[in-house]
Design a protein around this motif. Sequence first.
Motif: not given
Length: 508
Positions: A441-455
């Motif tokens: 879950l931590y990894v996934l939240l980190e991915i979501l954080r990256h995606l939030a920046f990228y979009i």
Amino acid sequence: MSNPFYITTPIYYVNDVPHIGHVYTSIASDMLARFARMEGRDVLFLTGTDEHGQKIQKAADAEGIDPKTFVDRVSEGFKSLTPLCHLSNDQFIRTTEERHLKSAQALWLKMQERGFIYKGQYAGWYAVRDEAFYAESELVNGKAPTGAEVEWVEESSYFFKLSAFQEPLLAFYRENPDFIGPKGRKNEVMRFVEGGLNDLSISRSSFKWGVQIPEDSDHVMYVWVDALANYITALDYPDENASNFKKFWPEALHIIGKDILRFHAIYWPAFLMAAGLTPPKRLYAHGWWTNEGQKISKSLGNTIDPIELIETYGVDQIRYFLLREIPFGQDGDFSRAALEQRINSDLANDFGNLAQRVLSFVYKNAEAKVPTPTSLEAQDKALLIEAQELLPRLRENFEKQELHRMIEAIWELVGAANRYVDAEQPWALKKTNPERMATVLYVLLEILRHLAFYIFPVMPQTSMKLLHLLGISTPPLCFKDLQETSLPSGGSLPQPEGLFPRIEKERK
Ligand code: MSP
């Protein structure tokens, strides 16, 4: 701040209300401006309205009002695109502003002083719709090559010695191979210039609605001289020592439609050279949209109203669709079916679902807090590295204005993250291995954080919403923060909300 980035849209004619073509250019420029700001660059993003010329005068006459009252009203509609489309322009310029009259006249005087303007008599074809002069040899069945009606014009006129710039322009294109994007457009321009350049009529004396020529009140400036000058007016030209002029010129990227390439790639650098100024760094010409397969035109009555679209589908949905649907630089077709398909599949299914399933699982099964990861396995590391390595790819695409590729690359990460959820099955780990579940879950939240920046450059509102759902509140966003921080474990997360509602299929 360093590394200045000056990005401009064309200034829009105020003969009519905004349509999808205007919104497209503005949103694309906005994506680039936002990305550059996230790089920590000093950005100036300019848009505005082109308010002089015969076309505007005619539109005002048709309504029986004076041109100034008319342009004051119509330009408001263009100004309102900024809040409507979530544009982040730093300035909105109007060519009827005092600062612009001064700047356009100063540019003229410079060209004149340096011997590139002379007085003569013009006799030839003019298309009011294009605000362009055409040679007899260019006409197709008695019309402009663009299909616009032409009229015969004979009047006293000032001329610009464009013919003197054939060689300097060709040398400039050769020395600056990245001046025009995409690449194919550059060849088109070079072929045209190689064919020879005639001097250009740059004043009109048969109507009054324009910038007055210095020292000759019988003439107004040809609207394209006036219009192009807007790009330096906004930097406080004629004060060449002004801080904005020094910082941002010639660091300009002009985003334009393919129809106005000739004005920007030939006339503009020639005017600048004539005035002793350096041409801009780069132009990028995008393609044209058709509507459900048909050319968009007022006479066909099929213009697309951006306000209605945004109210129906949402601003981020429209921004996403316009930037993702067709490769930037090529033509493409707008259809409601394609739009709804992209909203449902790319946004609701791929992206929205990823965020929703991760965030609601954490909310329900991990006490609504960012979990604490333990040791990372190879697949965890691989996904995190994929997220980090996306940034250099985005940078490369940014340099070439390959906006669609930037979005495609982000969606590859979305796909990888969805596959990771399916493979790791956090719901199964809940009973068997809660520690491992916390890491996943931590990894996934980190991915979501990256995606939030990228979009963010494409969909700023959704980006902000997702960051809020991740418990982060850090505007203005920058990539340095993305790289140098990570989600703090233990942070509380708010109740999840969906990012993109699905479009139900029942409407026929
Ligand atoms: N006023 C000039 C530009 C002067 S810049 C110094 C002008 N204005 S415009 O309002 O007619 O067009 C502005 C932009 O809208 C152009 O870049 C044009 O390519 C774009 N579009 C108009 N219709 C379009 C489509 N159907 N599709 C995509 N873009 C199109 O030209």
